[in-house]
Design a protein around this motif. Structure first.
Motif, PDB file in Angstrom:
ATOM      1  N   ASN A 149     -13.490  -0.817   5.088  1.00 46.40           N
ATOM      2  CA  ASN A 149     -14.853  -1.022   5.574  1.00 46.40           C
ATOM      3  C   ASN A 149     -15.226  -0.049   6.690  1.00 46.40           C
ATOM      4  N   LEU A 150     -14.214   0.497   7.364  1.00 50.07           N
ATOM      5  CA  LEU A 150     -14.466   1.508   8.389  1.00 50.07           C
ATOM      6  C   LEU A 150     -14.469   2.920   7.813  1.00 50.07           C
ATOM      7  N   GLY A 151     -14.299   3.018   6.492  1.00 57.19           N
ATOM      8  CA  GLY A 151     -14.276   4.320   5.852  1.00 57.19           C
ATOM      9  C   GLY A 151     -13.008   5.099   6.119  1.00 57.19           C
ATOM     10  N   MET A 152     -11.929   4.384   6.451  1.00 57.42           N
ATOM     11  CA  MET A 152     -10.681   5.054   6.828  1.00 57.42           C
ATOM     12  C   MET A 152      -9.556   4.822   5.832  1.00 57.42           C
ATOM     13  N   ALA A 153      -9.856   4.202   4.701  1.00 53.07           N
ATOM     14  CA  ALA A 153      -8.827   3.960   3.684  1.00 53.07           C
ATOM     15  C   ALA A 153      -9.487   3.595   2.367  1.00 53.07           C
ATOM     16  N   GLU A 154      -8.705   3.675   1.317  1.00 56.42           N
ATOM     17  CA  GLU A 154      -9.119   3.140   0.015  1.00 56.42           C
ATOM     18  C   GLU A 154      -7.914   2.462  -0.613  1.00 56.42           C
ATOM     19  N   ILE A 155      -8.179   1.427  -1.404  1.00 58.33           N
ATOM     20  CA  ILE A 155      -7.109   0.664  -2.035  1.00 58.33           C
ATOM     21  C   ILE A 155      -7.046   1.020  -3.515  1.00 58.33           C
ATOM     22  N   ASP A 156      -5.866   1.374  -3.976  1.00 58.01           N
ATOM     23  CA  ASP A 156      -5.628   1.616  -5.397  1.00 58.01           C
ATOM     24  C   ASP A 156      -4.906   0.381  -5.929  1.00 58.01           C
ATOM     25  N   ARG A 157      -5.666  -0.504  -6.557  1.00 57.28           N
ATOM     26  CA  ARG A 157      -5.107  -1.783  -7.023  1.00 57.28           C
ATOM     27  C   ARG A 157      -4.469  -1.621  -8.395  1.00 57.28           C
ATOM     28  N   VAL A 158      -3.295  -2.224  -8.542  1.00 56.98           N
ATOM     29  CA  VAL A 158      -2.543  -2.137  -9.790  1.00 56.98           C
ATOM     30  C   VAL A 158      -2.529  -3.517 -10.444  1.00 56.98           C
TER      31      VAL A 158
END
Length: 386
Positions: A149-158
């Motif tokens: 939400n802070l634009g500092m990560a992304e989640i790659d969900r498996v």
């Protein structure tokens, strides 16, 4: 202007008179203050609904342990309240020493934060900038989403395996040197499943050669074999692994906010430096008081297992599918929209969790007081139309 006592005042004895007057005035003021705020003055009665569930509500949605904090924690909370004027410098070091002693590590491998949530949020901020956070489709993602939400990560969900377990092979296939972090939750939330320890540890070791692996063990003390399932041994062996734990679950201290991580000293320092604040003396004192309270831990685990058996017995009687939990909650398939089930329960004063992501007919119920679990079990047949 600096206060100057002249030689003339000293020689005439005026200083002595001045000091005597000041002492008398101070004594009078102190007496007045003590009269206004006597040490044994009764405090105002607290609002019984200020914290915790309102009267008549069965709160089975948050994975809390309503049997805590332990008496050993409460004793230390009272002590800490009386010492609340002081910053708790020594207490944090004391708790780190206790944790390190139990797990056979050094205190500099421990980072203590306001709940494990603060540490997990810090980790997401640190490592999410380097690359995607690879994680199972369902896990406790609140802290990872904080960084997203802070634009500092992304989640790659498996995707999960067909049996709803974490698909370790599929996760490992995603991991490269460009991966920022692998985040696992074991036992997992919301599924309640424990990964096969041999397969998990082997996969974590291999992935840790490419990137940092975080294993969130918030519910590990509730597992059937905590020592056999934990990944703390991998940290001790020098692998690039972080293990997080919390006092919010089996210790019954969700509202007091103390958690910690175990990692290399360098990683622990990095986590601690990124944490946004420091823990209250009340939290640290409560954690110190109850950390080795095995009698309370055994009692809590017994109550949680008792409640879980009641839920499972009810689900079996209704022929509803559920996952074999080793936590203080059960994830079950009602055959109806999870949000509808949660609303129908709420109408009866029973709070459970609704839908997670696109798992539309899976519902999570937490263990609470036995009488509240009884209410859930009696209401479930009517709610699902069985």
């Amino acid at each position: 202007m600096a206060f100057d006592i002249s030689r003339r005042l000293v020689l005439t004895g005026a200083v002595g008179a001045t000091v005597a007057c000041a002492t008398a005035c101070t004594t009078t003021q102190t007496a007045a203050a003590e009269a206004a705020f006597p040490a044994n003055a009764p405090s105002a009665d607290p609002d019984p609904e200020l914290l915790g569930p309102r009267g008549g509500v069965a709160l089975l949605s948050r994975n809390e342990n309503p049997y805590g904090p332990a008496p050993s924690a409460l004793k230390m909370i009272e002590y800490a309240g009386k010492k609340g004027a002081y910053y708790p410098d020594i207490a944090g070091a004391k708790l780190a020493e206790m944790i390190a002693e139990r797990h056979g590590v050094t205190p500099d491998m421990i980072a203590i934060t306001t709940g494990s949530g603060e540490a997990l949020s810090a980790i997401a901020l640190i490592y999410g900038q380097k690359g995607p956070i690879v994680a199972p489709r369902l896990f406790w993602d609140t802290t990872a989403l904080y960084a997203v939400n802070l634009g500092m990560a992304e989640i790659d969900r498996v995707a999960l395996a067909p049996d709803m377990s974490t698909d370790l092979a599929a996760i490992e296939a995603k991991v490269t040197t460009d991966t920022g972090l692998v985040q696992l939750c074991n036992p997992n939330n919301p599924t309640g499943l424990v990964a096969d320890p041999v397969a998990l540890k082997a996969a974590v070791v291999r992935m840790s050669k490419l990137t940092t692996v975080l294993v969130d063990e918030a519910y590990m003390e509730l597992a059937d074999d905590p020592e056999g399932n934990t990944c703390i041994g991998l940290v001790k062996a020098g692998h690039n692994v972080i293990v997080s734990r919390t006092f919010s679950k089996i210790y019954g201290m969700a509202g007091i906010r103390v958690g910690y991580t175990i990692s290399s000293p360098e990683t622990a320092a990095k986590i601690q430096s990124t944490a946004m604040s420091w823990i209250s003396g009340v939290g640290l004192a409560a954690a110190i008081g109850s950390y080795n309270d095995t009698a309370f831990l055994d009692f809590s685990k017994g109550k949680i297992v008792e409640g879980r058996k009641m839920v499972i017995t009810t689900l079996d009687a209704l022929d509803l599918e559920y996952l074999p939990s080793q936590t203080n909650f059960v994830y079950f398939k009602s055959g109806k929209p999870a949000n509808d089930v949660a609303k129908a329960m709420k109408d009866r004063g029973i709070y459970i969790r609704g839908q997670y992501m696109d798992y539309t007919d899976w519902t999570r119920v937490s263990m609470g007081k036995i009488e509240d679990i009884e209410r859930f079990c009696k209401a479930l047949p009517e709610v699902v139309g069985a």
